[in-house]
Design a protein around this motif. Structure first.
Motif, PDB file in Angstrom:
ATOM      1  N   ILE A   1      65.790  61.132  -0.367  1.00 21.76           N
ATOM      2  CA  ILE A   1      66.556  61.000  -1.608  1.00 21.76           C
ATOM      3  C   ILE A   1      65.764  61.516  -2.798  1.00 21.76           C
ATOM      4  O   ILE A   1      64.612  61.106  -3.025  1.00 21.76           O
ATOM      5  N   GLY A   2      66.407  62.389  -3.560  1.00 18.93           N
ATOM      6  CA  GLY A   2      65.793  62.916  -4.775  1.00 18.93           C
ATOM      7  C   GLY A   2      66.260  62.170  -6.007  1.00 18.93           C
ATOM      8  O   GLY A   2      67.424  61.761  -6.091  1.00 18.93           O
ATOM      9  N   PHE A   3      65.347  61.976  -6.958  1.00 17.51           N
ATOM     10  CA  PHE A   3      65.670  61.310  -8.222  1.00 17.51           C
ATOM     11  C   PHE A   3      66.046  62.307  -9.326  1.00 17.51           C
ATOM     12  O   PHE A   3      66.320  61.916 -10.448  1.00 17.51           O
ATOM     13  N   GLY A   4      66.012  63.608  -9.027  1.00 18.51           N
ATOM     14  CA  GLY A   4      66.293  64.616 -10.051  1.00 18.51           C
ATOM     15  C   GLY A   4      65.050  65.348 -10.523  1.00 18.51           C
ATOM     16  O   GLY A   4      65.149  66.366 -11.207  1.00 18.51           O
ATOM     17  N   PHE A   5      63.874  64.836 -10.177  1.00 25.44           N
ATOM     18  CA  PHE A   5      62.616  65.482 -10.554  1.00 25.44           C
ATOM     19  C   PHE A   5      61.580  65.122  -9.490  1.00 25.44           C
ATOM     20  O   PHE A   5      61.599  63.993  -8.978  1.00 25.44           O
ATOM     21  N   PRO A   6      60.698  66.043  -9.080  1.00 26.37           N
ATOM     22  CA  PRO A   6      60.462  67.387  -9.628  1.00 26.37           C
ATOM     23  C   PRO A   6      61.527  68.396  -9.188  1.00 26.37           C
ATOM     24  O   PRO A   6      62.177  68.210  -8.164  1.00 26.37           O
ATOM     25  N   TYR A   7      61.648  69.449  -9.989  1.00 33.21           N
ATOM     26  CA  TYR A   7      62.604  70.503  -9.689  1.00 33.21           C
ATOM     27  C   TYR A   7      62.031  71.476  -8.659  1.00 33.21           C
ATOM     28  O   TYR A   7      60.863  71.862  -8.725  1.00 33.21           O
ATOM     29  N   GLU A   8      62.859  71.852  -7.719  1.00 30.20           N
ATOM     30  CA  GLU A   8      62.583  72.985  -6.819  1.00 30.20           C
ATOM     31  C   GLU A   8      61.191  72.942  -6.188  1.00 30.20           C
ATOM     32  O   GLU A   8      60.431  73.903  -6.259  1.00 30.20           O
ATOM     33  N   GLY A   9      60.850  71.818  -5.565  1.00 27.32           N
ATOM     34  CA  GLY A   9      59.592  71.687  -4.856  1.00 27.32           C
ATOM     35  C   GLY A   9      59.751  71.976  -3.374  1.00 27.32           C
ATOM     36  O   GLY A   9      60.865  72.139  -2.862  1.00 27.32           O
ATOM     37  N   PRO A  10      58.628  72.005  -2.634  1.00 25.97           N
ATOM     38  CA  PRO A  10      58.706  72.279  -1.197  1.00 25.97           C
ATOM     39  C   PRO A  10      59.113  71.083  -0.350  1.00 25.97           C
ATOM     40  O   PRO A  10      59.557  71.259   0.792  1.00 25.97           O
ATOM     41  N   ALA A  11      58.984  69.851  -0.866  1.00 32.05           N
ATOM     42  CA  ALA A  11      59.205  68.655  -0.042  1.00 32.05           C
ATOM     43  C   ALA A  11      60.609  68.582   0.571  1.00 32.05           C
ATOM     44  O   ALA A  11      60.739  68.196   1.746  1.00 32.05           O
ATOM     45  N   PRO A  12      61.701  68.887  -0.153  1.00 30.30           N
ATOM     46  CA  PRO A  12      63.022  68.807   0.492  1.00 30.30           C
ATOM     47  C   PRO A  12      63.156  69.694   1.722  1.00 30.30           C
ATOM     48  O   PRO A  12      63.783  69.295   2.707  1.00 30.30           O
ATOM     49  N   LEU A  13      62.554  70.902   1.689  1.00 30.42           N
ATOM     50  CA  LEU A  13      62.621  71.766   2.866  1.00 30.42           C
ATOM     51  C   LEU A  13      61.853  71.172   4.030  1.00 30.42           C
ATOM     52  O   LEU A  13      62.282  71.270   5.188  1.00 30.42           O
ATOM     53  N   GLU A  14      60.720  70.521   3.750  1.00 37.11           N
ATOM     54  CA  GLU A  14      59.952  69.866   4.807  1.00 37.11           C
ATOM     55  C   GLU A  14      60.742  68.703   5.404  1.00 37.11           C
ATOM     56  O   GLU A  14      60.710  68.480   6.621  1.00 37.11           O
ATOM     57  N   ALA A  15      61.450  67.943   4.553  1.00 35.79           N
ATOM     58  CA  ALA A  15      62.257  66.831   5.051  1.00 35.79           C
ATOM     59  C   ALA A  15      63.406  67.329   5.924  1.00 35.79           C
ATOM     60  O   ALA A  15      63.680  66.771   7.006  1.00 35.79           O
ATOM     61  N   ILE A  16      64.097  68.375   5.473  1.00 33.10           N
ATOM     62  CA  ILE A  16      65.212  68.935   6.244  1.00 33.10           C
ATOM     63  C   ILE A  16      64.701  69.487   7.582  1.00 33.10           C
ATOM     64  O   ILE A  16      65.363  69.356   8.618  1.00 33.10           O
ATOM     65  N   ALA A  17      63.500  70.099   7.553  1.00 32.34           N
ATOM     66  CA  ALA A  17      62.911  70.637   8.791  1.00 32.34           C
ATOM     67  C   ALA A  17      62.564  69.527   9.770  1.00 32.34           C
ATOM     68  O   ALA A  17      62.428  69.780  10.973  1.00 32.34           O
ATOM     69  N   ASN A  18      62.409  68.294   9.266  1.00 26.29           N
ATOM     70  CA  ASN A  18      62.099  67.140  10.130  1.00 26.29           C
ATOM     71  C   ASN A  18      63.330  66.294  10.429  1.00 26.29           C
ATOM     72  O   ASN A  18      63.216  65.136  10.831  1.00 26.29           O
TER      73      ASN A  18
END
Length: 798
Positions: A535-552
Motif C-alpha cells: 500500500i502506497g501513501f502517495g509519497f515517495p513518487y515513482e520509486g523502485p519499491a512498487p515494482l519489487e513488490a509486484i515482482a514478488n
C-alpha cells in the motif's frame, strides 16, 4: 627622502639600543624579532604575489614550479632583491646578538637593571618599526614598477619583430577581445601560468591559439597545419561475467558505496545469465568497446552527500539502486568503466589543470561517454572550463524526473518563464536519462528488479497470506495523519511496516501496526513474498519499491491524485524542469502495468476504498516484472543507446539539397483506413536512428500533447524524427491548407493554428518536444512503434 632600497635601520644600532632601551631587550625581544622577521617575510610574499605569478610562470616544456628569475629583466631588479636579502640578514644577526643578553649567567644584574628602568616606556619604538614596514611596502611598489618597464620593453621588442601582433583573421573574430581579457585577467587563475602564460602578448597568443581556439595558429610557432589526431583502433566489446574488478572500482568508505556493492553481488548471477541471452540474440554482432566515466556527483563530499548517512536510517535508496545497476550493466556489456565519487578522482580522470577551472583540459577527452547527474554536471562546469562546451555531447545525465526541452533551452527558458534551478544546459533532450519511460523527449535508462526462479514462484504460491498488507514508507514522517485511513484498512487486514527507529517506536505508527524496523533487502523480500497487498501513501513518487513488490506477487494499491500534481501546484515538483502531470503515486505502474497487479483509487472515497479491499481479497495474482526492468531488458536498452546514439557528429542536412517539392510530398504515404502517415522507404533511404521505417506521422487534437496523441494510437512519440517532419510538405501530406508558413522558436512547433490557418515550423532543433499542448494548435507528432515489453526501442532498433 632616502633611497627606498637603502633604508636606514639605525633604530636597531647595537650601542644606542643597549644604553637607552636595555629593559626592552628583556620585555620586547621576542615580539620585535617575530615582528621584523614577519615584516620581511610578508614583504617578500607581497612581491611574489603582486607580480601575478610571474616568478612561477611556466613556459611550454618547463615544470609548473620552475622559478624564472629572468622575468625580472635587468640588473637593477636583481640588485633590489639582493639588497633586500642583505638587509634582512643584518637584522637577523643583530637580533641574535641581542638574544645573548637574555641568556647571560648574570641574571641578577639584569633583573636589577630591569627593575630600575621599569618605569621607562619604549617611546617611539613601535612607530619606528611601523615606518620600516611602510618602507618595505614602498620597496615592493618600486620593484613592481621596474618589472612593468621590463615587460613593456619585451612587448616592444616582440612588436618590432612582428611576431606578437594580434592577427587579423575573419575566421577568428574573438581573438582581439580575448587578448584584451587576457591582459587584464590572466592572473585571475593559476591555470594560465600552468600553460605557460607569463604576462607577455606572445604568451597570450600562444595560449589562445594552441590551448584554446580563439586565435589562428601562429606561423612562427611552426604550426602552419593543425596536427591531426589519429583515431584509436576500434576494439570489440566482449560480455564480462567477473564482477571483481567492478567491485574494486566502486570503492569503500561510505555506506552508500557499501549498499551499491551488496546489490551488485546479490544480482551478479542474474546479470551474467541475462548477458548470455543477449549475446545469443545479437549473434556475435560487432559492438564497439567504449571508454566510459561514471561520475556520481550526488555522492561527492563537495555536493554534501546527504544520502550516505541516511542509508541505514530509512533514507531514499532509489538513486543508489539505479546507479548500482548502471555501472553493473556497463561493466557486463564489456566496456572500460572508471567510477568517480570525488572531485579529486574527477580531476585525475579528465586531466583538469590546476587552478580554478578557467582553462580547458590538458589533453583530448579520454572518454567516449560520461554518465553523471545534475550535481556532477555542475561540478564539471566549474572545473572543465571551455572543455565542457566542447565535449558536452559525450555526457549523459541520469535524471530521475526528466527535463523537457522548454526548460533545457537556456535562452527560451529565460524568455518564457521556464527557467528553474535545474535544466538550462542546452543539451540534446535525449542526453537526459530517466528512471521510468514517462518523458519520451528523454532517454529511458531505468533499473532492474530481481527476477524469481520457479522454486521461488512456488514458494510464493504456497505462503501468501490473504489478509496481510505491507505499507510503502520507511520514514516515520510518511505515516503522519494516516491513522484514520489505517484503522479502516485494519478491519480487513493485518498491517506491517518497515519504519526506521533507533530506540523508541515512532509515535506516527499506530499501535496496531506490526513494525519490523528497517529491514535488509533479503528480509524485505521475504516479507513481500508473504504479503497480499503493498500500500502506497502517495509519497515517495515513482520509486523502485512498487515494482519489487509486484515482482514478488503483491498487488500495489495506490492513491489517485485529483487534480494531478505538477510543478504548478505541488511543492515537491516545484522547480523541477518539467511540466509533466503526475496522476498517481506511481504513473508507470498505473499506465504500463495496471490491473490486476496495480489498483489506483481515490483514498478519500471510503466506499471506493472498501470496494477495492474486498476485490483484492478475492483475487490471486502471479508475480509480474515488465521485461524492460529485467537485467536482460536493461542490457538490451543500454547496448542500443551506446552503439547508436551519437550527439557529437553533425547531422546530415534535411531535406537534401535541391529536393523538389514533388519529391518531398512523396516522402509520406497514408496507411490504409487511417489518418496516420508512414515513411516511403522506397523513395529515399536516409541515415537515422531509430530507422525511418518506424516513423508514423499524425496530428494531435487541440489541447493535446504529442505524448498523448501517440499513446492514443498505441505508439510512442519519437523526438529524433522531428527534423524529418519539420517541412511544409508534411502539412500538405496531412491535408492542412497553409495560408501562411512561418518559422519560430516555440516548443510546440511544428503545429497548425486552426484559428488563423497558419503552419508554423520550428527554428531551433533543441526545442523539438513531444511535451506541451495548446488549445489553439494541432501539433505534428512523429510517432513510432516499440518492441514488446521495451517501450524505449522500436521493433527494428536492436
Amino acid at each position: 627622502r632616502p633611497n627606498l632600497v637603502e633604508v636606514s635601520f639605525g633604530v636597531l644600532d647595537l650601542p644606542l639600543f643597549s644604553i637607552c632601551c636595555a629593559p626592552i631587550i628583556i620585555l620586547w625581544y621576542r615580539f620585535c624579532r617575530i615582528f621584523v622577521v614577519g615584516v620581511g617575510f610578508f614583504s617578500l610574499c607581497f612581491l611574489m604575489t603582486s607580480f601575478g605569478g610571474r616568478f612561477s610562470a611556466k613556459r611550454p616544456g618547463d615544470s609548473p614550479f620552475t622559478v624564472r628569475a629572468e622575468v625580472l629583466g635587468g640588473q637593477e631588479s636583481r640588485g633590489v632583491l639582493r639588497k633586500i636579502s642583505d638587509t634582512l640578514e643584518v637584522i637577523m644577526k643583530r637580533m641574535d646578538a641581542l638574544s645573548k643578553l637574555g641568556n647571560a649567567t648574570d641574571n641578577h644584574r639584569l633583573e636589577e637593571l630591569s627593575s630600575a628602568l621599569d618605569r621607562i616606556q619604549p617611546v617611539g619604538l613601535v612607530e619606528r618599526i611601523q615606518a620600516i614596514a611602510q618602507n618595505m611596502s614602498d620597496m615592493a611598489v618600486r620593484v613592481e614598477q621596474i618589472l612593468q618597464r621590463s615587460i613593456a620593453t619585451n612587448r616592444a621588442k616582440d612588436g618590432a619583430f612582428g611576431q606578437c601582433e594580434i592577427p587579423k583573421d575573419p575566421r577568428y573574430p574573438d581573438c582581439t577581445s580575448k587578448m584584451d581579457w587576457m591582459r587584464a585577467r590572466w592572473t585571475s587563475d593559476p591555470c594560465y601560468a600552468f600553460y605557460g602564460v607569463d604576462g607577455s602578448d606572445c604568451s597570450f597568443l600562444i595560449y589562445l591559439s594552441e590551448v584554446e581556439w580563439f586565435c589562428p595558429p601562429l606561423v612562427w610557432r611552426n604550426q602552419t597545419t593543425t596536427p591531426t589526431v589519429k583515431p584509436l583502433a576500434r576494439k570489440q566489446a566482449v560480455f564480462q561475467s567477473d564482477i571483481g574488478a567492478l567491485l574494486e572500482q566502486v570503492g569503500t568508505g561510505k555506506e552508500s558505496l557499501s549498499f551499491m556493492k551488496r546489490r551488485i553481488r546479490r544480482l551478479a548471477a542474474q546479470w551474467v545469465s541475462a548477458a548470455r541471452r543477449l549475446d545469443e540474440k545479437l549473434r556475435n554482432r560487432w559492438r564497439d568497446k567504449k571508454k566510459i566515466l561514471v561520475h556520481i556527483g550526488f555522492l561527492t563530499e563537495e555536493s554534501g552527500d546527504v544520502f550516505s548517512p541516511k542509508v541505514l536510517k530509512g533514507g531514499p535508496l532509489g538513486e543508489m539502486v539505479q546507479w548500482a545497476d548502471i555501472v553493473t550493466a556497463l561493466h557486463v556489456l564489456g566496456h572500460n568503466v572508471k567510477i568517480s565519487v570525488s572531485l579529486k578522482e574527477l580531476h585525475g580522470f579528465l586531466g583538469v589543470p590546476p587552478g580554478r577551472g578557467s582553462c580547458p583540459l590538458t589533453g583530448a577527452l579520454p572518454f567516449d561517454l560520461i554518465y553523471t547527474d545534475y550535481h556532477g554536471l555542475q561540478q564539471m562546469k566549474q572545473h572543465m572550463g571551455l572543455s565542457l562546451r566542447k565535449h558536452k555531447c559525450h555526457i549523459r545525465v541520469i535524471d530521475t524526473f526528466g527535463t523537457e526541452p522548454a526548460y533545457n533551452h537556456e535562452e527560451y527558458a529565460t524568455l518564457h518563464g521556464y527557467r528553474t534551478n535545474w535544466g538550462y544546459w542546452n543539451l540534446h533532450g535525449q542526453q537526459y536519462m530517466t528512471m521510468f519511460p514517462h518523458t519520451p523527449d528523454n532517454s529511458f535508462m531505468g533499473f532492474v528488479a530481481e527476477e524469481l526462479n520457479e522454486t521461488e514462484r512456488l514458494y510464493i504460491q504456497r505462503n501468501k497470506v490473504n489478509n496481510m498488507a505491507v505499507v510503502y514508507g520507511k520514514d516515520a514522517s510518511m505515516w503522519k495523519d494516516k491513522e484514520k485511513f489505517l484503522a479502516v484498512l485494519n478491519r480487513y487486514m493485518e498491517i506491517h511496516g518497515t519504519v526506521y527507529y533507533e530506540t523508541q517506536r515512532p509515535p506516527e505508527v499506530p499501535a496496531f501496526v506490526k513494525n519490523h524496523g528497517l529491514l535488509p533487502q533479503q528480509e524485505l523480500q521475504q516479507l513481500l513474498r508473504k504479503a497480499k497487498v503493498f500500500i502506497g501513501f502517495g509519497f515517495p513518487y515513482e520509486g523502485p519499491a512498487p515494482l519489487e513488490a509486484i515482482a514478488n506477487g503483491c498487488i500495489f494499491l495506490q492513491p489517485k491524485f485529483k487534480p494531478a500534481r505538477s510543478s504548478l501546484n505541488n511543492e515537491f515538483f516545484r522547480g523541477k524542469p518539467t511540466s509533466r502531470k503526475v496522476s498517481s503515486q506511481h504513473p508507470y505502474a498505473e499506465q504500463y502495468i495496471g490491473k490486476p497487479h496495480v489498483i489506483t483509487i481515490d483514498f478519500n472515497n471510503s466506499a471506493e476504498f472498501d470496494a477495492a479491499i474486498h476485490d483484492i481479497m478475492k483475487i490471486n495474482v502471479e508475480p509480474f516484472l515488465p521485461y524492460e526492468y529485467t537485467c536482460e531488458g536493461m542490457l538490451e536498452r543500454l547496448h542500443a543507446y551506446i552503439q547508436n546514439q551519437d550527439f557529437c557528429s553533425p547531422e546530415v542536412p534535411f531535406p537534401p539539397v535541391n529536393s523538389s517539392e514533388a519529391l518531398l510530398e512523396r516522402f509520406f504515404i497514408r496507411e490504409p483506413n487511417s489518418r496516420i502517415l508512414s515513411w516511403a522507404s522506397s523513395i529515399i533511404s536516409f541515415p537515422s536512428w531509430p530507422p525511418l521505417t518506424a516513423l508514423r506521422l499524425l496530428t494531435s487534437l487541440q489541447g493535446q500533447s504529442c505524448v498523448e496523441a501517440c499513446q492514443s494510437k498505441g505508439l510512442t512519440c519519437e523526438p529524433a524524427f522531428y527534423r524529418f517532419i519539420n517541412i511544409k510538405e508534411a502539412f500538405k501530406a496531412l491535408g492542412f491548407q497553409c495560408e501562411v508558413v512561418e518559422s519560430e522558436m516555440n516548443h510546440l512547433f511544428p503545429a497548425f493554428s486552426t484559428e488563423h490557418g497558419e503552419c508554423s515550423l520550428q527554428v531551433d532543433p533543441l526545442l523539438f518536444s513531444c511535451a506541451g499542448s495548446s488549445a489553439k494548435h494541432q501539433r505534428l507528432c512523429p510517432c513510432r512503434d516499440h518492441r514488446d515489453g521495451q517501450v524505449a526501442l522500436c521493433k527494428e532498433c536492436l
